[in-house]
Design a protein around this motif. Structure first.
Motif, PDB file in Angstrom:
ATOM      1  N   THR A   1      36.226  47.140  40.680  1.00  0.00           N
ATOM      2  CA  THR A   1      35.429  45.927  40.480  1.00  0.00           C
ATOM      3  C   THR A   1      34.872  45.433  41.820  1.00  0.00           C
ATOM      4  N   HIS A   2      35.669  45.525  42.872  1.00  0.00           N
ATOM      5  CA  HIS A   2      35.160  45.073  44.170  1.00  0.00           C
ATOM      6  C   HIS A   2      33.934  45.885  44.585  1.00  0.00           C
ATOM      7  N   GLN A   3      33.982  47.165  44.376  1.00  0.00           N
ATOM      8  CA  GLN A   3      32.853  48.003  44.773  1.00  0.00           C
ATOM      9  C   GLN A   3      31.592  47.705  43.937  1.00  0.00           C
ATOM     10  N   TYR A   4      31.748  47.648  42.631  1.00  0.00           N
ATOM     11  CA  TYR A   4      30.566  47.530  41.772  1.00  0.00           C
ATOM     12  C   TYR A   4      30.043  46.110  41.600  1.00  0.00           C
ATOM     13  N   VAL A   5      30.955  45.145  41.467  1.00  0.00           N
ATOM     14  CA  VAL A   5      30.500  43.768  41.251  1.00  0.00           C
ATOM     15  C   VAL A   5      29.823  43.231  42.515  1.00  0.00           C
ATOM     16  N   PHE A   6      30.411  43.540  43.680  1.00  0.00           N
ATOM     17  CA  PHE A   6      29.829  43.056  44.933  1.00  0.00           C
ATOM     18  C   PHE A   6      28.914  44.095  45.563  1.00  0.00           C
ATOM     19  N   ASP A   7      28.758  45.215  44.862  1.00  0.00           N
ATOM     20  CA  ASP A   7      27.943  46.316  45.346  1.00  0.00           C
ATOM     21  C   ASP A   7      28.261  46.584  46.818  1.00  0.00           C
ATOM     22  N   TYR A   8      29.532  46.772  47.090  1.00  0.00           N
ATOM     23  CA  TYR A   8      29.978  46.952  48.466  1.00  0.00           C
ATOM     24  C   TYR A   8      29.619  48.340  48.987  1.00  0.00           C
ATOM     25  N   HIS A   9      28.914  48.376  50.108  1.00  0.00           N
ATOM     26  CA  HIS A   9      28.579  49.644  50.767  1.00  0.00           C
ATOM     27  C   HIS A   9      29.223  49.673  52.152  1.00  0.00           C
ATOM     28  N   ASP A  10      29.497  50.869  52.625  1.00  0.00           N
ATOM     29  CA  ASP A  10      30.082  51.044  53.950  1.00  0.00           C
ATOM     30  C   ASP A  10      29.352  50.201  54.986  1.00  0.00           C
ATOM     31  N   GLY A  11      30.115  49.491  55.801  1.00  0.00           N
ATOM     32  CA  GLY A  11      29.504  48.720  56.877  1.00  0.00           C
ATOM     33  C   GLY A  11      29.219  47.274  56.508  1.00  0.00           C
ATOM     34  N   ASP A  12      29.248  46.952  55.225  1.00  0.00           N
ATOM     35  CA  ASP A  12      29.007  45.560  54.822  1.00  0.00           C
ATOM     36  C   ASP A  12      30.135  44.660  55.325  1.00  0.00           C
ATOM     37  N   ILE A  13      29.774  43.430  55.654  1.00  0.00           N
ATOM     38  CA  ILE A  13      30.776  42.416  55.984  1.00  0.00           C
ATOM     39  C   ILE A  13      30.932  41.533  54.759  1.00  0.00           C
ATOM     40  N   TYR A  14      32.158  41.467  54.283  1.00  0.00           N
ATOM     41  CA  TYR A  14      32.439  40.830  53.003  1.00  0.00           C
ATOM     42  C   TYR A  14      33.390  39.659  53.213  1.00  0.00           C
ATOM     43  N   TRP A  15      33.073  38.516  52.597  1.00  0.00           N
ATOM     44  CA  TRP A  15      33.922  37.332  52.765  1.00  0.00           C
ATOM     45  C   TRP A  15      34.211  36.661  51.437  1.00  0.00           C
ATOM     46  N   CYS A  16      35.481  36.610  51.099  1.00  0.00           N
ATOM     47  CA  CYS A  16      35.954  35.833  49.957  1.00  0.00           C
ATOM     48  C   CYS A  16      36.733  34.659  50.524  1.00  0.00           C
ATOM     49  N   THR A  17      36.343  33.432  50.149  1.00  0.00           N
ATOM     50  CA  THR A  17      36.934  32.239  50.785  1.00  0.00           C
ATOM     51  C   THR A  17      38.247  31.788  50.151  1.00  0.00           C
ATOM     52  N   ALA A  18      38.725  32.506  49.144  1.00  0.00           N
ATOM     53  CA  ALA A  18      39.965  32.089  48.466  1.00  0.00           C
ATOM     54  C   ALA A  18      41.149  32.132  49.431  1.00  0.00           C
ATOM     55  N   ASP A  19      42.254  31.552  49.004  1.00  0.00           N
ATOM     56  CA  ASP A  19      43.496  31.667  49.759  1.00  0.00           C
ATOM     57  C   ASP A  19      44.274  32.856  49.192  1.00  0.00           C
ATOM     58  N   VAL A  20      45.029  33.549  50.046  1.00  0.00           N
ATOM     59  CA  VAL A  20      45.820  34.673  49.515  1.00  0.00           C
ATOM     60  C   VAL A  20      46.894  34.199  48.541  1.00  0.00           C
ATOM     61  N   GLY A  21      47.118  32.903  48.478  1.00  0.00           N
ATOM     62  CA  GLY A  21      48.064  32.349  47.517  1.00  0.00           C
ATOM     63  C   GLY A  21      47.572  32.401  46.085  1.00  0.00           C
ATOM     64  N   TRP A  22      46.303  32.737  45.882  1.00  0.00           N
ATOM     65  CA  TRP A  22      45.756  32.855  44.514  1.00  0.00           C
ATOM     66  C   TRP A  22      45.402  34.305  44.240  1.00  0.00           C
ATOM     67  N   VAL A  23      45.228  34.623  42.984  1.00  0.00           N
ATOM     68  CA  VAL A  23      44.962  36.016  42.637  1.00  0.00           C
ATOM     69  C   VAL A  23      43.651  36.504  43.260  1.00  0.00           C
ATOM     70  N   THR A  24      42.696  35.604  43.402  1.00  0.00           N
ATOM     71  CA  THR A  24      41.431  36.016  44.010  1.00  0.00           C
ATOM     72  C   THR A  24      41.664  36.539  45.427  1.00  0.00           C
ATOM     73  N   GLY A  25      42.586  35.903  46.136  1.00  0.00           N
ATOM     74  CA  GLY A  25      42.930  36.381  47.467  1.00  0.00           C
ATOM     75  C   GLY A  25      43.628  37.736  47.428  1.00  0.00           C
ATOM     76  N   HIS A  26      44.485  37.937  46.432  1.00  0.00           N
ATOM     77  CA  HIS A  26      45.165  39.232  46.300  1.00  0.00           C
ATOM     78  C   HIS A  26      44.154  40.349  46.048  1.00  0.00           C
ATOM     79  N   SER A  27      43.345  40.173  45.004  1.00  0.00           N
ATOM     80  CA  SER A  27      42.482  41.271  44.555  1.00  0.00           C
ATOM     81  C   SER A  27      41.228  41.414  45.409  1.00  0.00           C
ATOM     82  N   TYR A  28      40.689  40.296  45.907  1.00  0.00           N
ATOM     83  CA  TYR A  28      39.372  40.373  46.542  1.00  0.00           C
ATOM     84  C   TYR A  28      39.316  39.912  47.996  1.00  0.00           C
ATOM     85  N   ILE A  29      40.467  39.609  48.609  1.00  0.00           N
ATOM     86  CA  ILE A  29      40.493  39.582  50.074  1.00  0.00           C
ATOM     87  C   ILE A  29      41.213  40.838  50.532  1.00  0.00           C
TER      88      ILE A  29
END
Ligand code: ATP
Ligand code: MG
Length: 651
Positions: free
Chosen positions: A290-318
């Motif tokens: 999901t990280h690759q396709y939803v955010f269309d992540y390509h090599d070299g991209d700088i990616y920022w998820c502002t969640a805290d690691v205390g939430w699932v968003t931080g686990h899966s997408y930081i």
């Protein structure tokens, strides 16, 4: 609801991994032949021993059992670190941006490897073994990532507790999973203020010890601020001292696909938090894909998820999704409005962030500060924006699109839950036309179904309760230590399907619109209405910053509409404005939706992850302030008193 449609640009359709035709083809395959589809995509991670079985799932009453890739053997930390070393050992894995704008660091994959191995060896020498639980109560510092990955490396199960939780909430979570080790810091730093983490741990353990039921053997303390704290010489150890005694070599534990990876307690917006359990392989495959396709992540991209690691968003997408993909992921210690409202955008410019993922609560808060703090920054590097956590009202969506993204960046409004491990309903930026406020279409392998209160499946354009009829690899496996609660919560309302607890509308194009919790659907004179619709309308008025809508008992209509409204800074809460807002909603949605009561509220009760807790607002509207239930996950309990005192329609 907004009817505006944003087409996929030709550029995006071309550069993205997935365009519309590809989406349709892959989606059809994923649903028709899950074993074939996931059997293929399971290969995106490295296996010590490859799987031969793919899906083995039962949603049958009395036998809820979810297994994916069950005979495979792997290590999650290996996948997130070691396998990248040869190709990208010197690439930045984590950009750390401190609370103080002058502090930041780049951590390469090789450095990450060494730090994680040290942390893992510290745990191993304290006798932490596979299957043991470790509670992590850290601020947003790199050591949080080291600690999580160290657990994964040695097969221990981490339970991250958000640093904003009180000693009581922490104690409850340590006890629930019986952690013998806690990893914390002397103090956290957020918005220039210190958070007494170690003191909170001491208080939590004192509470646990007073009950004489187990207890914590070791507390590992990371030095963050250097503030004065108490150290218990038989229990507490400094991380930096212990790290000097261990090597940077730490062989990975060989884990089975279904061995637990972590426990995470939900944010508690509907009741007592549940200890959601995720396992190793399926979770990692789903988070990384999901990280690759939803955010269309390509090599070299700088990616920022502002969640805290205390939430699932931080686990899966930081952490897990990006690192498994060899990405550069930004970890931010601070808050959106410190030192000022430009902070997010200054960080975007400083680190040339391409992909930015945040929550509606942050967007609405920044919107209140106007366009200027955004407009004075460049944001040229941004290519894609994301939203998660609550329905994003079209007004906030448009602002995010127009002001933050300069009409250039698609927004992926991603619907998912702690329980789902990863994103389930979302646009794909090269494939999906956007409608502000809609999470749009299901991700691969996800089969949403809308049912009525009796469980009857509703077809076509409709609204009702959102269920999922098929499993996906990232699905939670159980409530830790309480499989009966797992079945009761998610599989008993409707037989043979997973019930999300969310209300949902499907439009003529097959797009999904999350309308809020099912509890938050109001029935006014026989018309069912999601609270999100009325809230969106209110927030679209220029005087309104935030709104929360609940139902309350009404003699004639059955349920009346009670709206809590926070005004823009400097706006007077007058009787005339109250009337204007009622007329506004009436004109916008129709007479059936006009609020019966409007209470001007300086603040709304929110979870520590920033979600509005409507169940509390409902109790206040129903005039039952004595039965507010569990408020331990509230960010600021004081707002509740004001709300109770200024309740409208006092009898
Ligand atoms: P608890 O389950 O303890 O009550 P919670 O549901 O708030 O807490 P999370 O798992 O963090 O805990 O939140 C998931 C919920 O957040 C979803 O069920 C949904 O209501 C809401 N949500 C998340 N993302 C979106 C989105 N993009 N659009 C609409 N709602 C969303
Ligand atoms: Mg929930």
């Amino acid at each position: 609801m907004s009817e505006k449609i944003y087409d996929v640009s030709a550029d995006w359709a071309k550069r993205a991994y997935i365009d519309d035709a590809k989406y349709r083809e892959m989606y059809a395959h994923s649903v028709k032949d899950p074993n074939g589809f996931w059997g293929e995509h399971g290969k995106r991670i490295d296996w010590i021993k490859p799987y031969t079985k793919v899906e083995n799932v039962s949603f049958a009453p009395g036998n809820i059992s979810i297994k994916w890739f069950e005979d495979g053997v792997l290590n999650v930390a290996w996948n997130c670190i070691d396998r990248h070393l040869e190709k990208r050992g010197d690439q930045t894995a984590i950009i750390w941006e401190g609370d103080d704008p002058s502090e930041s660091r780049h951590i390469t994959y090789r450095q990450l490897h060494d730090e994680v191995c040290k942390m893992a060896n510290i745990l191993r020498t304290r006798n932490v073994k596979r299957g043991d639980r470790v509670t992590i109560y850290l601020p947003m510092i790199p050591e949080a990532a080291y600690a999580m990955l160290a657990c994964a490396r040695i097969g221990a199960i981490h339970s991250v507790v958000f640093g904003g939780f009180s000693p009581d909430s922490l104690a409850q979570r340590i006890e629930d999973c019986d952690s013998k080790v806690v990893i914390t810091a002397d103090e956290g730093l957020r918005g220039g203020r210190k958070v007494p983490l170690k003191a909170n741990v001491d208080a939590a353990i004192a509470k646990i010890d007073s009950k004489d039921s187990g207890g914590v053997d070791w507390v590992v303390v990371v030095k963050r601020t250097g503030g004065k704290i108490d150290m218990n010489p038989t229990r507490d150890l400094w991380y930096h001292e212990a790290a000097e005694m261990v090597t940077t070599e730490c062989p990975v534990e060989h884990m089975h696909a279904e061995d637990p990876l972590f426990i995470l307690y939900t944010s508690g917006s509907t009741g007592t938090p549940k200890g959601v359990l995720h396992t190793s392989a399926g979770y990692l495959v789903f988070a990384s894909m999901t990280h690759q396709y939803v955010f269309d992540y390509h090599d070299g991209d700088i990616y920022w998820c502002t969640a805290d690691v205390g939430w699932v968003t931080g686990h899966s997408y930081i952490l897990y999704g990006p690192l498994c993909n060899g990405a550069t992921t930004l970890m931010f210690e601070g808050v959106p409005n410190y030192p000022d409202n430009s902070r997010f955008w200054n960080v975007v410019d400083k680190h040339k962030v391409n992909i930015f993922y945040t929550a509606p609560t942050a967007i609405r808060a920044l919107m209140q500060g106007g366009d200027e703090p955004v407009k004075k920054t460049s944001r040229k590097s941004l290519r894609l924006l994301g939203s998660v956590g609550e329905p994003i009202n079209p007004e906030a969506w448009e602002w995010y699109y127009r002001v933050v993204g300069d009409d250039r960046c698609p927004i992926v409004d991603t619907w998912w839950q702690t329980e789902t491990g990863g994103i389930l309903i979302t646009p794909l930026p090269g494939a999906t036309k956007l409608k502000p406020g809609s999470a749009t279409r299901p991700f691969f392998g996800v089969v949403p179904e809308i049912v009525d209160a009796d469980g009857k499946t509703l077809d076509g354009e409709t609204s009702g309760n959102l269920c999922l009829t098929k499993s996906w690899p990232g699905q939670m496996r159980t409530v830790y230590g309480d499989h009966a609660r797992f079945e009761q919560t998610y599989f008993s309302t409707y037989k043979n399907k997973y019930f999300t607890g969310d209300g949902c509308r499907r439009d003529a194009d097959g797009y999904y619109w999350i309308t809020g919790r099912v509890d938050d659907v109001i029935n006014v004179s026989g018309h069912r209405m999601g609270t999100a619709e009325v809230e969106s309308s209110l927030v679209a008025h220029e005087a309104v910053s935030e709104a929360a809508v609940v139902g309350y008992p009404h003699d004639i209509k059955g349920q009346g509409i009670y709206a809590y409204v926070t005004l823009m800074k400097g706006t007077e809460p007058t009787e005339a404005l109250r009337k204007e807002l009622v007329a506004w909603v009436r004109k916008d949605i129709g007479p059936i939706a006009s609020p019966d009561l409007i209470q001007f509220a300086p603040g709304l009760p929110k979870t520590r992850s920033g979600k509005i807790m409507r169940r509390i607002l409902r109790k206040i509207a129903e005039d039952e302030p004595s039965s507010l239930g569990d408020t331990s996950t509230l960010a600021d309990p004081a707002v509740v008193d004001d709300l109770v005192q200024n309740r409208q329609n006092k009898k």
